[in-house]
Write an enzyme that holds these catalytic residues in place. Sequence first.
Site, PDB file in Angstrom:
ATOM      1  N   LYS A   1       0.828  -1.205   0.000  1.00  0.00           N
ATOM      2  CA  LYS A   1       0.000   0.000   0.000  1.00  0.00           C
ATOM      3  C   LYS A   1       0.870   1.267   0.000  1.00  0.00           C
ATOM      4  CE  LYS A   1      -3.533   1.968   3.107  1.00  0.00           C
ATOM      5  NZ  LYS A   1      -4.117   1.806   4.452  1.00  0.00           N
ATOM      6  N   LEU A   2       2.156   1.091   0.220  1.00  0.00           N
ATOM      7  CA  LEU A   2       3.107   2.212   0.304  1.00  0.00           C
ATOM      8  C   LEU A   2       2.663   3.236   1.351  1.00  0.00           C
ATOM      9  CD1 LEU A   2       4.118   2.713  -3.453  1.00  0.00           C
ATOM     10  CD2 LEU A   2       5.292   1.386  -1.675  1.00  0.00           C
TER      11      LEU A   2
ATOM     12  N   ILE B   1      -4.090  -4.654   1.326  1.00  0.00           N
ATOM     13  CA  ILE B   1      -4.542  -6.042   1.563  1.00  0.00           C
ATOM     14  C   ILE B   1      -5.962  -6.085   2.131  1.00  0.00           C
ATOM     15  CG2 ILE B   1      -2.238  -7.081   1.805  1.00  0.00           C
ATOM     16  CD1 ILE B   1      -2.855  -7.145   4.904  1.00  0.00           C
TER      17      ILE B   1
ATOM     18  N   THR C   1      -5.462  -2.897   9.136  1.00  0.00           N
ATOM     19  CA  THR C   1      -4.540  -3.651   8.275  1.00  0.00           C
ATOM     20  C   THR C   1      -4.225  -5.018   8.858  1.00  0.00           C
ATOM     21  OG1 THR C   1      -3.511  -1.780   7.160  1.00  0.00           O
ATOM     22  CG2 THR C   1      -2.138  -3.725   7.462  1.00  0.00           C
TER      23      THR C   1
ATOM     24  N   THR D   1       4.954 -11.926  15.044  1.00  0.00           N
ATOM     25  CA  THR D   1       5.935 -11.412  16.013  1.00  0.00           C
ATOM     26  C   THR D   1       5.909 -12.186  17.326  1.00  0.00           C
ATOM     27  OG1 THR D   1       6.359  -9.485  17.406  1.00  0.00           O
ATOM     28  CG2 THR D   1       4.138  -9.711  16.608  1.00  0.00           C
ATOM     29  N   ASP D   2       7.015 -12.123  18.055  1.00  0.00           N
ATOM     30  CA  ASP D   2       7.047 -12.730  19.398  1.00  0.00           C
ATOM     31  C   ASP D   2       6.229 -11.904  20.398  1.00  0.00           C
ATOM     32  OD1 ASP D   2       8.742 -10.528  19.585  1.00  0.00           O
ATOM     33  OD2 ASP D   2      10.407 -11.604  20.504  1.00  0.00           O
ATOM     34  N   GLU D   3       5.879 -10.668  19.989  1.00  0.00           N
ATOM     35  CA  GLU D   3       5.164  -9.795  20.930  1.00  0.00           C
ATOM     36  C   GLU D   3       3.767 -10.329  21.263  1.00  0.00           C
ATOM     37  OE1 GLU D   3       5.586  -5.583  20.371  1.00  0.00           O
ATOM     38  OE2 GLU D   3       7.431  -5.844  19.236  1.00  0.00           O
TER      39      GLU D   3
ATOM     40  N   TYR E   1      -0.641  -2.963  18.926  1.00  0.00           N
ATOM     41  CA  TYR E   1       0.076  -3.631  17.836  1.00  0.00           C
ATOM     42  C   TYR E   1       0.080  -5.148  18.036  1.00  0.00           C
ATOM     43  CZ  TYR E   1       4.093  -5.736  15.440  1.00  0.00           C
ATOM     44  OH  TYR E   1       4.898  -6.581  14.706  1.00  0.00           O
TER      45      TYR E   1
ATOM     46  N   ALA F   1      -1.691  -6.983  19.982  1.00  0.00           N
ATOM     47  CA  ALA F   1      -3.044  -7.565  20.007  1.00  0.00           C
ATOM     48  C   ALA F   1      -3.574  -7.748  18.591  1.00  0.00           C
ATOM     49  CB  ALA F   1      -3.979  -6.659  20.812  1.00  0.00           C
ATOM     50  N   SER F   2      -3.280  -6.784  17.716  1.00  0.00           N
ATOM     51  CA  SER F   2      -3.768  -6.912  16.337  1.00  0.00           C
ATOM     52  C   SER F   2      -3.032  -8.034  15.608  1.00  0.00           C
ATOM     53  CB  SER F   2      -3.637  -5.574  15.585  1.00  0.00           C
ATOM     54  OG  SER F   2      -2.280  -5.227  15.394  1.00  0.00           O
ATOM     55  N   LYS F   3      -1.749  -8.210  15.898  1.00  0.00           N
ATOM     56  CA  LYS F   3      -1.011  -9.319  15.280  1.00  0.00           C
ATOM     57  C   LYS F   3      -1.529 -10.654  15.825  1.00  0.00           C
ATOM     58  CE  LYS F   3       2.098  -9.229  12.798  1.00  0.00           C
ATOM     59  NZ  LYS F   3       2.190  -9.205  11.314  1.00  0.00           N
TER      60      LYS F   3
ATOM     61  N   ASN G   1      12.802  -9.237  17.540  1.00  0.00           N
ATOM     62  CA  ASN G   1      13.135  -7.930  16.936  1.00  0.00           C
ATOM     63  C   ASN G   1      14.190  -8.077  15.840  1.00  0.00           C
ATOM     64  OD1 ASN G   1      11.699  -7.028  19.261  1.00  0.00           O
ATOM     65  ND2 ASN G   1      12.749  -5.069  19.037  1.00  0.00           N
TER      66      ASN G   1
ATOM     67  N   ARG H   1       7.574   3.753  27.768  1.00  0.00           N
ATOM     68  CA  ARG H   1       6.394   3.507  26.935  1.00  0.00           C
ATOM     69  C   ARG H   1       5.293   2.902  27.809  1.00  0.00           C
ATOM     70  NH1 ARG H   1       7.882  -0.733  22.506  1.00  0.00           N
ATOM     71  NH2 ARG H   1       8.213   1.008  21.103  1.00  0.00           N
TER      72      ARG H   1
HETATM   73  P1  NAD Z   1       7.483  -2.257   7.987  1.00  0.00           P
HETATM   74  O1  NAD Z   1       6.629  -1.342   8.781  1.00  0.00           O
HETATM   75  O2  NAD Z   1       8.879  -1.852   7.670  1.00  0.00           O
HETATM   76  O3  NAD Z   1       6.778  -2.599   6.598  1.00  0.00           O
HETATM   77  C1  NAD Z   1       5.413  -2.883   6.491  1.00  0.00           C
HETATM   78  C2  NAD Z   1       5.041  -2.804   5.019  1.00  0.00           C
HETATM   79  O4  NAD Z   1       3.654  -3.134   4.886  1.00  0.00           O
HETATM   80  C3  NAD Z   1       5.237  -1.421   4.407  1.00  0.00           C
HETATM   81  O5  NAD Z   1       5.866  -1.538   3.151  1.00  0.00           O
HETATM   82  C4  NAD Z   1       3.813  -0.890   4.261  1.00  0.00           C
HETATM   83  O6  NAD Z   1       3.667   0.025   3.181  1.00  0.00           O
HETATM   84  C5  NAD Z   1       3.045  -2.181   4.018  1.00  0.00           C
HETATM   85  N1  NAD Z   1       1.638  -2.069   4.376  1.00  0.00           N
HETATM   86  C6  NAD Z   1       1.112  -1.537   5.508  1.00  0.00           C
HETATM   87  N2  NAD Z   1      -0.239  -1.617   5.468  1.00  0.00           N
HETATM   88  C7  NAD Z   1      -0.569  -2.236   4.302  1.00  0.00           C
HETATM   89  C8  NAD Z   1      -1.782  -2.624   3.698  1.00  0.00           C
HETATM   90  N3  NAD Z   1      -2.966  -2.385   4.296  1.00  0.00           N
HETATM   91  N4  NAD Z   1      -1.754  -3.239   2.495  1.00  0.00           N
HETATM   92  C9  NAD Z   1      -0.569  -3.472   1.866  1.00  0.00           C
HETATM   93  N5  NAD Z   1       0.626  -3.119   2.389  1.00  0.00           N
HETATM   94  C10 NAD Z   1       0.626  -2.515   3.599  1.00  0.00           C
HETATM   95  O7  NAD Z   1       7.440  -3.642   8.769  1.00  0.00           O
HETATM   96  P2  NAD Z   1       8.568  -4.764   8.966  1.00  0.00           P
HETATM   97  O8  NAD Z   1       9.383  -4.396  10.129  1.00  0.00           O
HETATM   98  O9  NAD Z   1       9.188  -5.054   7.660  1.00  0.00           O
HETATM   99  O10 NAD Z   1       7.646  -5.990   9.389  1.00  0.00           O
HETATM  100  C11 NAD Z   1       7.125  -6.898   8.423  1.00  0.00           C
HETATM  101  C12 NAD Z   1       6.295  -7.950   9.134  1.00  0.00           C
HETATM  102  O11 NAD Z   1       7.108  -8.624  10.099  1.00  0.00           O
HETATM  103  C13 NAD Z   1       5.113  -7.370   9.907  1.00  0.00           C
HETATM  104  O12 NAD Z   1       3.997  -8.206   9.728  1.00  0.00           O
HETATM  105  C14 NAD Z   1       5.580  -7.360  11.358  1.00  0.00           C
HETATM  106  O13 NAD Z   1       4.494  -7.498  12.240  1.00  0.00           O
HETATM  107  C15 NAD Z   1       6.496  -8.572  11.375  1.00  0.00           C
HETATM  108  N6  NAD Z   1       7.551  -8.476  12.384  1.00  0.00           N
HETATM  109  C16 NAD Z   1       8.469  -7.474  12.359  1.00  0.00           C
HETATM  110  C17 NAD Z   1       9.473  -7.444  13.321  1.00  0.00           C
HETATM  111  C18 NAD Z   1      10.533  -6.368  13.324  1.00  0.00           C
HETATM  112  O14 NAD Z   1      11.381  -6.359  14.218  1.00  0.00           O
HETATM  113  N7  NAD Z   1      10.582  -5.480  12.356  1.00  0.00           N
HETATM  114  C19 NAD Z   1       9.527  -8.411  14.318  1.00  0.00           C
HETATM  115  C20 NAD Z   1       8.558  -9.400  14.313  1.00  0.00           C
HETATM  116  C21 NAD Z   1       7.587  -9.449  13.339  1.00  0.00           C
END
Ligand code: NAD
Length: 354
Positions: A34-35, A60, A100, A134-136, A159, A161-163, A188, A291
């Site tokens: 979705k950028l 999505i 989302t 996520t582990d959260e 966050y 809770a939504s995951k 992380n 936080r």
């Molecule tokens: P990020 O925030 O860097 O990227 C998220 C991407 O999703 C972005 O490109 C955004 O434009 C896109 N997006 C958001 N809403 C959207 C929608 N409705 N439709 C289509 N695209 C959409 O996130 P990240 O850190 O790369 O995390 C990716 C996944 O990994 C997530 O699901 C996150 O919960 C999970 N995760 C991340 C971490 C971490 O440390 N970064 C740890 C555990 C899990």
Amino acid sequence: METIVITGGAGFIGSNYVRLALAQTQARLVIVDKLTYAGNLSSLKDVSSNARFVFLEADIADATAMKNLFKDYEPSAVVNFAAETHVDRSIDGPHAFVNTNVMGTFVLLEAARKYFGSLIQEDKNRFRFHHVSTDEVYGSLGKTGAFTEQTAYAPNSPYSASKAGADHLVSAYFATYGLPTLITNCSNNFGPYQFPEKLIPLTILNALEGKPLPIYGDGSNVRDWLYVEDHCAGLLTALRKGKPGEKYNLGGLAEKTNLQVVDKICAILDSLRPLPQGKSHKDLKTFVKDRPGHDHRYAIDISKIKKELGWKPQYSFDSALEKTVEWYLEHKEWCENVQSGKYRRERLGLLERP
Ligand code: NAD
């Protein structure tokens, strides 16, 4: 040709995954994003001319767009990274997270379920819906112990809770409809292309600019840090070898307090970008209000994925952190590009309690 749909592929982990999947598979990759502020095409610039790379700007949570996605590209796998991901933002504005992370995942699952139902048996056997989580979702740990795949969900932030809600939906689609799902829950991540609102890139960029390095509370919160390349290799392994209906925990075996992480970054910068005699980037450390609902400790038990799929992290935390700092030093333009929007590393998520 095999086609893998990668949602959220313009984000941090997604863009790293796209790079690895182009190198390690022969699949056509359809990136759906979705950028939002966190999604940047500049994170995919070096791979966007690849003949197996397709980009689709879509949400999505848009049922018509997701239906057409499956009809037009007939994928054999979907890897769902798309999410709102910043805990502080979820405190200030939880709505987008539910939209989302919960609704979006639901809409994607529904489109996948209908498409899956239309496949011949051979294609059904091959199809996978891989949800990245996520582990959260497991909540917070005390001083000892680690999250396993059996740990009960106890999310604390909007966050997480939504995951958690999304994870439950994915599991339900396996149990109820037989959709071949996989869920991975990781700790992380850090590494190249992470948006500079998260601890590691924020600290690097603030330190370089001589700005305060905010440390929440007393800095004793512990996270298990996983280098994004290791994570992406684990995700590809899970997609290839994981058993439908299963979930796998991935972690970096690198528990650090936030204070330790900031100190290490400062030490690396002191050697790569020395300050005048007697000064250190550590002088910029600033303790700020904690936080709300801040989970104290996360740790991941990776025994299952190690034993069943043969994955474990390859990088040490220190070497991966050094690589990461160097990457940010060498990619100033990317940093400027992604920050040119509204977000400018201001503090978010400071809920005032009555
Ligand atoms: P990020 O925030 O860097 O990227 C998220 C991407 O999703 C972005 O490109 C955004 O434009 C896109 N997006 C958001 N809403 C959207 C929608 N409705 N439709 C289509 N695209 C959409 O996130 P990240 O850190 O790369 O995390 C990716 C996944 O990994 C997530 O699901 C996150 O919960 C999970 N995760 C991340 C971490 C971490 O440390 N970064 C740890 C555990 C899990």
